[in-house]
Each structure stands twice: as C-alpha cells, then as structure tokens.
Motif scaffolding. Sequence first.
Motif, PDB file in Angstrom:
ATOM      1  N   GLN A  34      53.034  18.970   2.317  1.00  0.00           N
ATOM      2  CA  GLN A  34      54.477  19.052   2.493  1.00  0.00           C
ATOM      3  C   GLN A  34      55.163  18.499   1.256  1.00  0.00           C
ATOM      4  OE1 GLN A  34      54.637  16.495   5.992  1.00  0.00           O
ATOM      5  NE2 GLN A  34      55.994  15.109   4.918  1.00  0.00           N
ATOM      6  N   GLY A  35      56.432  18.847   1.132  1.00  0.00           N
ATOM      7  CA  GLY A  35      57.232  18.334   0.026  1.00  0.00           C
ATOM      8  C   GLY A  35      57.311  19.307  -1.140  1.00  0.00           C
ATOM      9  N   GLU A  36      58.066  18.894  -2.131  1.00  0.00           N
ATOM     10  CA  GLU A  36      58.281  19.713  -3.326  1.00  0.00           C
ATOM     11  C   GLU A  36      56.951  20.029  -4.007  1.00  0.00           C
ATOM     12  OE1 GLU A  36      60.658  21.856  -5.789  1.00  0.00           O
ATOM     13  OE2 GLU A  36      61.445  20.585  -4.186  1.00  0.00           O
ATOM     14  N   GLY A  37      56.692  21.306  -4.237  1.00  0.00           N
ATOM     15  CA  GLY A  37      55.482  21.738  -4.924  1.00  0.00           C
ATOM     16  C   GLY A  37      54.254  21.879  -4.042  1.00  0.00           C
ATOM     17  N   ALA A  38      54.374  21.558  -2.752  1.00  0.00           N
ATOM     18  CA  ALA A  38      53.202  21.625  -1.865  1.00  0.00           C
ATOM     19  C   ALA A  38      52.666  23.041  -1.736  1.00  0.00           C
ATOM     20  CB  ALA A  38      53.533  21.051  -0.492  1.00  0.00           C
ATOM     21  N   ALA A  39      53.547  24.029  -1.663  1.00  0.00           N
ATOM     22  CA  ALA A  39      53.079  25.417  -1.502  1.00  0.00           C
ATOM     23  C   ALA A  39      52.197  25.832  -2.672  1.00  0.00           C
ATOM     24  CB  ALA A  39      54.262  26.372  -1.357  1.00  0.00           C
ATOM     25  N   ARG A  63      46.971  21.461   8.703  1.00  0.00           N
ATOM     26  CA  ARG A  63      47.749  20.228   8.614  1.00  0.00           C
ATOM     27  C   ARG A  63      48.160  19.851  10.021  1.00  0.00           C
ATOM     28  NH1 ARG A  63      53.123  18.956   6.677  1.00  0.00           N
ATOM     29  NH2 ARG A  63      53.049  17.711   8.547  1.00  0.00           N
ATOM     30  N   GLY A  64      48.610  18.625  10.203  1.00  0.00           N
ATOM     31  CA  GLY A  64      49.117  18.183  11.495  1.00  0.00           C
ATOM     32  C   GLY A  64      50.530  18.689  11.710  1.00  0.00           C
ATOM     33  N   GLY A  65      51.195  18.110  12.664  1.00  0.00           N
ATOM     34  CA  GLY A  65      52.533  18.562  13.017  1.00  0.00           C
ATOM     35  C   GLY A  65      53.604  18.031  12.086  1.00  0.00           C
ATOM     36  N   GLY A  66      54.822  18.336  12.435  1.00  0.00           N
ATOM     37  CA  GLY A  66      55.967  17.884  11.662  1.00  0.00           C
ATOM     38  C   GLY A  66      57.166  18.756  11.942  1.00  0.00           C
ATOM     39  N   SER A  67      58.221  18.465  11.237  1.00  0.00           N
ATOM     40  CA  SER A  67      59.439  19.248  11.394  1.00  0.00           C
ATOM     41  C   SER A  67      59.267  20.614  10.736  1.00  0.00           C
ATOM     42  CB  SER A  67      60.613  18.514  10.734  1.00  0.00           C
ATOM     43  OG  SER A  67      60.435  18.496   9.322  1.00  0.00           O
ATOM     44  N   LEU A  68      60.210  21.488  10.982  1.00  0.00           N
ATOM     45  CA  LEU A  68      60.176  22.808  10.359  1.00  0.00           C
ATOM     46  C   LEU A  68      60.104  22.677   8.844  1.00  0.00           C
ATOM     47  CD1 LEU A  68      60.359  25.890  10.623  1.00  0.00           C
ATOM     48  CD2 LEU A  68      62.851  25.652  10.588  1.00  0.00           C
ATOM     49  N   GLU A  69      60.857  21.749   8.303  1.00  0.00           N
ATOM     50  CA  GLU A  69      60.838  21.535   6.846  1.00  0.00           C
ATOM     51  C   GLU A  69      59.466  21.054   6.377  1.00  0.00           C
ATOM     52  OE1 GLU A  69      63.187  20.210   8.908  1.00  0.00           O
ATOM     53  OE2 GLU A  69      64.819  21.597   8.400  1.00  0.00           O
ATOM     54  N   ASP A  70      58.827  20.170   7.162  1.00  0.00           N
ATOM     55  CA  ASP A  70      57.497  19.665   6.804  1.00  0.00           C
ATOM     56  C   ASP A  70      56.465  20.787   6.787  1.00  0.00           C
ATOM     57  OD1 ASP A  70      58.488  17.076   6.694  1.00  0.00           O
ATOM     58  OD2 ASP A  70      57.735  16.518   8.669  1.00  0.00           O
ATOM     59  N   LEU A  71      56.600  21.722   7.728  1.00  0.00           N
ATOM     60  CA  LEU A  71      55.625  22.802   7.865  1.00  0.00           C
ATOM     61  C   LEU A  71      55.902  23.980   6.945  1.00  0.00           C
ATOM     62  CD1 LEU A  71      55.509  22.839  11.774  1.00  0.00           C
ATOM     63  CD2 LEU A  71      53.892  21.715  10.238  1.00  0.00           C
ATOM     64  N   TRP A  72      57.060  24.024   6.335  1.00  0.00           N
ATOM     65  CA  TRP A  72      57.508  25.225   5.641  1.00  0.00           C
ATOM     66  C   TRP A  72      56.615  25.637   4.467  1.00  0.00           C
ATOM     67  CZ3 TRP A  72      60.260  28.727   7.696  1.00  0.00           C
ATOM     68  CH2 TRP A  72      60.640  29.820   6.918  1.00  0.00           C
ATOM     69  N   VAL A  91      41.047  30.550   8.727  1.00  0.00           N
ATOM     70  CA  VAL A  91      41.706  30.084   9.939  1.00  0.00           C
ATOM     71  C   VAL A  91      42.893  29.246   9.498  1.00  0.00           C
ATOM     72  CG1 VAL A  91      41.520  28.644  12.003  1.00  0.00           C
ATOM     73  CG2 VAL A  91      39.555  30.008  11.245  1.00  0.00           C
ATOM     74  N   SER A  92      44.050  29.573  10.013  1.00  0.00           N
ATOM     75  CA  SER A  92      45.233  28.758   9.779  1.00  0.00           C
ATOM     76  C   SER A  92      45.431  27.903  11.012  1.00  0.00           C
ATOM     77  CB  SER A  92      46.445  29.665   9.543  1.00  0.00           C
ATOM     78  OG  SER A  92      47.604  28.874   9.431  1.00  0.00           O
ATOM     79  N   ALA A  93      45.414  26.592  10.831  1.00  0.00           N
ATOM     80  CA  ALA A  93      45.522  25.671  11.962  1.00  0.00           C
ATOM     81  C   ALA A  93      46.636  24.675  11.677  1.00  0.00           C
ATOM     82  CB  ALA A  93      44.193  24.957  12.182  1.00  0.00           C
ATOM     83  N   ILE A  94      47.844  25.122  11.892  1.00  0.00           N
ATOM     84  CA  ILE A  94      48.995  24.270  11.644  1.00  0.00           C
ATOM     85  C   ILE A  94      49.390  23.661  12.979  1.00  0.00           C
ATOM     86  CG2 ILE A  94      51.291  24.143  10.625  1.00  0.00           C
ATOM     87  CD1 ILE A  94      48.954  25.199   8.766  1.00  0.00           C
ATOM     88  N   GLY A  95      49.127  22.383  13.136  1.00  0.00           N
ATOM     89  CA  GLY A  95      49.276  21.739  14.429  1.00  0.00           C
ATOM     90  C   GLY A  95      50.645  21.159  14.659  1.00  0.00           C
ATOM     91  N   HIS A  96      50.810  20.667  15.853  1.00  0.00           N
ATOM     92  CA  HIS A  96      52.060  20.037  16.205  1.00  0.00           C
ATOM     93  C   HIS A  96      51.852  18.594  16.634  1.00  0.00           C
ATOM     94  CE1 HIS A  96      55.506  18.945  18.735  1.00  0.00           C
ATOM     95  NE2 HIS A  96      56.171  19.588  17.818  1.00  0.00           N
TER      96      HIS A  96
END
Length: 111
Positions: A34-39, A63-72, A91-96
């Motif tokens: 997450q954060g600037e440059g994470a993608a 990754r674990g969960g987070g806000s929409l911005e964290d997961l973006w 496998v994409s496993a983006i959790g909450h």
Amino acid sequence: MVTSPTGARSTISCKSLRGAGAAPDVIIVPTRVQGEGAAAEIAAAIATANRLPLAIDCLVVTRGGGSLEDLWAFNEEAVVRANPCLADPRVSAIGHEIDVTWPTWWPMSAP
C-alpha cells in the motif's frame, strides 16, 4: 508469494497451508502493499517471481485487509498487466480480516 514480509497476511497464509495438510516450500517476494509507489513495486515483485530459476506451482499475490485506499494498489494497471506475463497459475488473495474461521466440517483443528 508476493506480499509484505512484515504483514499478518504472510503468516496467516502459511498457517492456512499447514492447517490444510499442505507442506509446500513458500518463497516470499517482498513488496510494499500500500501507499505511494506500491503498485509499481507489486508489479516488479510479480516479474521477479516469474524470473526465479525454480519450479513454481502457483504464485499467490496477497495482502491483508484495509480501506479501499489501502487496497487500491492491486487495482492499478501495472499490477494487472504484470500478471499475464506469468507462466504459472496465479491466485489473488486480497483479504479483509486477519481472523481465520474454520468451518465445523473442516477435517483438522484450527492452527
């Protein structure tokens, strides 16, 4: 596994594999999730995993969960375009939640 090595997700994923009776070798390709440059870092980590001189059965991008911005970061074009470059299943496993719920029919006890 492409994930943060310091996040709860890598630990929970490995425990889940062991709890399911699997004992695979797990290689973590570290990245910020997450954060600037994470993608860009996630896309680079996927490319790194694809270049490993090992027989990889499956790549888990997680990754674990987070806000929409964290997961973006996982929705960014660079990450999406990095995935088709892989020869192995993904496998994409983006959790909450960091909790693991074990169904009553599960053949093993919770880890």
